[in-house]
Each structure stands twice: as C-alpha cells, then as structure tokens.
Design an enzyme around this catalytic site. Structure first.
Site, mmCIF file in Angstrom:
data_model
loop_
_atom_site.group_PDB
_atom_site.id
_atom_site.type_symbol
_atom_site.label_atom_id
_atom_site.label_comp_id
_atom_site.label_asym_id
_atom_site.label_seq_id
_atom_site.Cartn_x
_atom_site.Cartn_y
_atom_site.Cartn_z
ATOM 1 N N ARG A 167 9.858 4.068 2.808
ATOM 2 C CA ARG A 167 10.261 4.842 1.626
ATOM 3 C C ARG A 167 11.383 5.802 1.977
ATOM 4 N NH1 ARG A 167 4.803 6.911 -1.424
ATOM 5 N NH2 ARG A 167 4.001 4.828 -1.843
ATOM 6 N N CYS A 213 -1.623 -0.043 8.673
ATOM 7 C CA CYS A 213 -0.463 -0.944 8.659
ATOM 8 C C CYS A 213 -0.848 -2.419 8.733
ATOM 9 C CB CYS A 213 0.468 -0.620 9.818
ATOM 10 S SG CYS A 213 1.245 0.997 9.698
#
Length: 176
Positions: free
Chosen positions: A48, A130
């Site tokens: 991001r 993750c």
C-alpha cells in the site's frame, strides 16, 4: 510512441491519471479490508505504501509537468513501483512456497518520524499473516495480481523516462 509519451508527460492529464489509478487501487484495498473483512499482512501494508508513492508521483508530476519537477516525479514513480514489485514478488513467493523459515514480520516497521500505523491505523495497521491466502480472482491471489500491476506501472514508467530524451512532436499551426 516515445514522442507521444514525452508529450503526455508534459501535460497534467497523464499525471492525474497515474494518481487516480493508484487511488483506485488504494480504495480497493480498503474495501477488501473494511467491507470484505480481509486482514492485511505486513507486506500488504508495505505494498500500500508503494501505491501511495505512485500516487504521490502523480501528484508531484501534475503540479508542474513542464518543469524539471517532472523528473522528480518520474524517479519517485520508478522507485515506488520497483519497491512495490519486489514486495509483491516476495509476498507471492511466501504464499506459493510456504515455509516456517521464510515469513514476514508480525508488526509493520515505520520510521520513528513517520509512524503511519499510529497516525492512521485503519489504513496502515497489519493484522494478517502473509502466507494465508484470503482472496482469489481468475486463479490468481492478490499478491500475484499486484506483481502484474506493479510490473505494468514499471514498464510504463521506464518508457516515460526514456521518452524524456526524445524530442516531442512539433505541432504545426493548422492542427494537422
């Protein structure tokens, strides 16, 4: 094509388009997080940040596209895109080849002078793992899509950089 890209880089429209596409991707990420309730991991948050860098490059380029500030925007665009591509690739490898020895961090690590996770936890706070596959579209996971997106951004950014050294097209007086 390079002449066309040179001309585009000297106008605000292309830079605004760059910023808007990155903004749309950020809004999609926030939709996934807050509406679909997917938990972003540390690498998601760093990806991001790379998108915010691309958005920032678009804003910087739109400020004064006919000045050398455009080169600052191009370099920021290339840097952010490259870092985003490397992060998305690492994230993809963690998901495709899970290993107890290769994991991501548990907490995001921002500089002390820029604690984004403290200032805007709804955007920059990581709560996921993750290696967990949370979303898939057309057989590709989210990090795999980001590899393609960042690669496309990088190809265009490098072409725009190369185009800066090509003379722009001269427009004649009659608009032909």
């Amino acid at each position: 094509m390079l002449q066309y890209l040179n001309g585009c880089s000297r106008g605000r429209g292309a830079w605004i388009l760059l910023a808007v596409t990155a903004l749309i991707l950020e809004l999609v990420a926030l939709y996934f997080q807050h509406v679909m309730l997917l938990k972003p991991c540390v690498l998601c948050i760093y990806e991001r940040c790379a998108l915010f860098g691309i958005m920032g490059a678009g804003i910087v380029g739109a400020i004064a596209p006919k000045t050398p500030l455009r080169f600052v925007a191009i370099l920021l665009w290339i840097y952010s895109t490259y870092e985003g591509l490397m992060l998305a690739w690492k994230h993809t490898m963690i998901q495709l080849h899970p290993s107890p020895f290769v994991t991501c961090d548990f907490f995001v690590s921002f500089p002390s002078w820029l604690p984004l996770d403290k200032w805007a936890p709804a955007i920059f706070s990581a709560s996921g793992d993750c290696s967990v596959r949370q979303w898939e579209f057309l057989t590709l996971e989210m990090p795999q899509w980001l590899v393609g997106i960042f690669a496309a951004y990088l190809v265009v950014a490098v072409l725009v950089l190369i185009a800066q050294f090509v003379k722009p097209k001269r427009r004649d007086l009659f608009g032909r």
